[in-house]
Design an enzyme around this catalytic site. Structure first.
Site, PDB file in Angstrom:
ATOM      1  N   LYS A   4       0.862  -1.181   0.000  1.00 37.08           N
ATOM      2  CA  LYS A   4       0.000   0.000   0.000  1.00 37.08           C
ATOM      3  C   LYS A   4       0.897   1.229   0.000  1.00 37.08           C
ATOM      4  CE  LYS A   4      -3.896   2.340   2.037  1.00 37.08           C
ATOM      5  NZ  LYS A   4      -3.338   3.624   1.570  1.00 37.08           N
TER       6      LYS A   4
ATOM      7  N   ARG B  77      -3.947   8.464  -5.793  1.00 36.24           N
ATOM      8  CA  ARG B  77      -4.635   7.546  -6.700  1.00 36.24           C
ATOM      9  C   ARG B  77      -4.750   8.182  -8.091  1.00 36.24           C
ATOM     10  NH1 ARG B  77      -8.652   3.543  -5.131  1.00 36.24           N
ATOM     11  NH2 ARG B  77      -9.013   2.210  -6.939  1.00 36.24           N
TER      12      ARG B  77
END
Length: 508
Positions: free
Chosen positions: A212, A217
């Site tokens: 992660k 994004r």
């Protein structure tokens, strides 16, 4: 349709906790709209006008609100046209006066109730409980279409207003024909949260356990030599990311849609702080720091849509077309192996892992149990409700934050509102204190001698050691040892973590 009917429906939706009653009220309104009124009305109901941000803040709204009209005369299209005029005002000398004049002309025709709704629409602060899931059900009811068809069309088009128009005025075949379009952003799939890697693997079974990254994004679309890059909120930022465009243009495909992250690396290849990535991510002009793209999913390749195919098939395609730009990960059902991946991710300076069920499809716009993120420290995205003036060295600065969690169904208050869960002044640097002191008065809604209450629009990432039961806060839960990690300018308040998520930690 009179704008007042939208106002009355919004009030009805806000006054009930019954989902069925909300759907009934919204469906009744939608069924009465003319075709060209549908998209504007949906934007008004969700607090997201089709014009986007108008460029008017709380002070501008306050200055424009004069005496209200005695009776409603505004139509839905009157308001939509007025917002068009406001959005079209170009920056420059005289623009503030022009925008203020256009806003006063609109509000002067509005009743008191209409003025209130207009203010919340323009500021993006509509809290009626008309969340998108409820409105999707209402669209399906009004159009007599399957909810699944309406939901899928909205997810793949990324446009709720256009989906409503198509459902209400088109055929069932028109609605079902909505699919992926290269160049049109798709709502991103979201991840739930688990306290441990073992818990996550227990939920998903065999999974792709992936690093992660602490990045931003992105969704990259390519058709031929044309590349477009979008944020998690579907904003087009292609011109800001030339290095990402170059990477995508170099992939061995004619068309593709890729999901991933971008982040800035230091000279040793380790991730820079999130703030460095966001400073570069938000720049209109190229800066010294270079952003590197890393992809974890692919939704389309060369005419083939992949969203309904299992993650295993999508990862195979991603490995084929972008092996040098894949986020590291391992496919396993063994919790011990997954734990090792988590340790490797943390050792490399990343946040933790995301555990993804290997047979899961890509559920655009959904937060389910197929993707589960795990961080070693509990971090949650909360919303700033107020800020207290500091003392001692912090005298003159806004310091102690009041933090709220999203209450989507109104279990502890207004549906779609926020429930206070604690305060913190820890983790705030001088730069953040300075920024808060400048920013929060701009979105002030009221103040007392020691506190400035603000519009709940600012998302902040908070690290905590856990939660504890509380009789002080309405949600029955309070944060333990909360500290600020960073502000999340890339997230909307409706993307904040929920009070139910925090309460689940009590059971944990």
């Amino acid at each position: 349709m009179r704008f007042d009917e939208v106002v009355q429906t919004a009030e009805t939706v806000a006054s009930t906790r019954s989902r069925l009653a909300k759907v009934d009220a919204l469906a009744g309104l939608l069924a009465r709209l003319e075709p060209d009124e549908i998209a504007p009305a949906v934007g008004f109901l969700t607090g997201k006008p089709r014009q986007g941000r108008i460029g008017v803040g709380w002070r501008g709204i306050g200055a424009a609100m004069g005496d209200a009209a005695d009776a409603p005369t505004l139509d839905v299209l009157d308001v939509d046209a007025a917002l068009d005029r406001l959005a079209s005002v170009e920056a420059g000398t005289g623009s503030s006066a022009e925008r203020a004049g256009a806003l006063r002309a609109l509000t002067a025709r509005a009743t008191a109730a209409e003025q209130d709704l207009l203010a919340r629409i323009i500021l993006g602060e509509l809290r009626t409980g008309a969340l998108e899931g409820v409105l999707l059900d209402a669209i399906a009811r009004a159009a007599d279409r399957p909810v699944a068809s309406v939901r899928r069309a909205a997810m793949l088009s990324g446009d709720l207003g256009d989906t409503a128009r198509l459902a209400l005025t088109g055929t069932a075949a028109d609605l079902d024909a909505v699919g992926l379009v290269v160049g049109r952003p798709v709502l991103p799939m979201l991840a739930a949260t688990a306290p441990t890697v073992a818990d996550a693997v227990g939920q998903t079974g065999e999974a792709s356990v992936e690093f992660k990254l602490d990045g931003a994004r992105i969704q990259a679309h390519r058709r031929g030599d044309e590349v477009r890059v979008f944020t998690r909120n579907l904003a087009d930022i292609t011109h800001r990311l030339p290095e990402v465009v170059e990477v995508v243009r170099g992939l061995p495909v004619e068309s593709a849609i890729l999901d991933g992250e971008t982040l800035s690396l230091d000279e040793h290849g380790a991730p820079r702080p999130f703030q460095d990535t966001m400073a570069r991510f938000g720049a209109d002009a190229s800066r010294e720091a270079v952003l590197h793209p890393w992809f974890f999913d692919v939704l389309h390749v060369d005419g083939r849509d992949l969203i309904d195919e299992p993650l295993a098939a999508r990862l195979a395609e991603l490995e084929r077309i972008a092996p040098d730009h894949r986020i590291p990960g391992v496919v396993t059902a063994d919790a011990a192996i997954a734990e090792q991946v988590s340790r490797d991710a943390l050792g490399a300076g990343h946040e933790g892992v995301v555990v993804k069920a290997i047979e899961s499809p890509y559920a655009a716009g959904r937060r389910g149990s197929s993707w589960v993120k795990v961080k070693p420290v509990h971090t949650y995205d909360l919303v700033v409700l107020a800020c207290e003036w500091g003392s001692g060295r912090r005298t003159g600065w806004l310091s102690n934050l009041h933090l709220g969690a999203l209450d989507p169904d109104g279990e502890f208050g207004e549906p779609g509102g926020f429930v206070m869960v604690g305060k913190t002044f820890k983790g705030l640097t001088d730069d953040l204190l300075r920024w808060q002191t400048e920013r929060f008065p701009e979105i002030e809604v009221r103040r007392t001698a020691g506190t400035v209450w603000v519009a709940p629009v600012t998302v902040v990432e908070i690290a905590i050691d856990g939660v504890q039961r509380s009789t002080r806060y309405p949600g029955g839960v309070a944060l333990r040892f909360a500290r600020v990690k960073q502000y999340r300018d890339d997230k909307r308040p409706e993307e904040a973590d929920t009070i139910q998520t925090l309460r689940a930690l009590l059971r944990g």
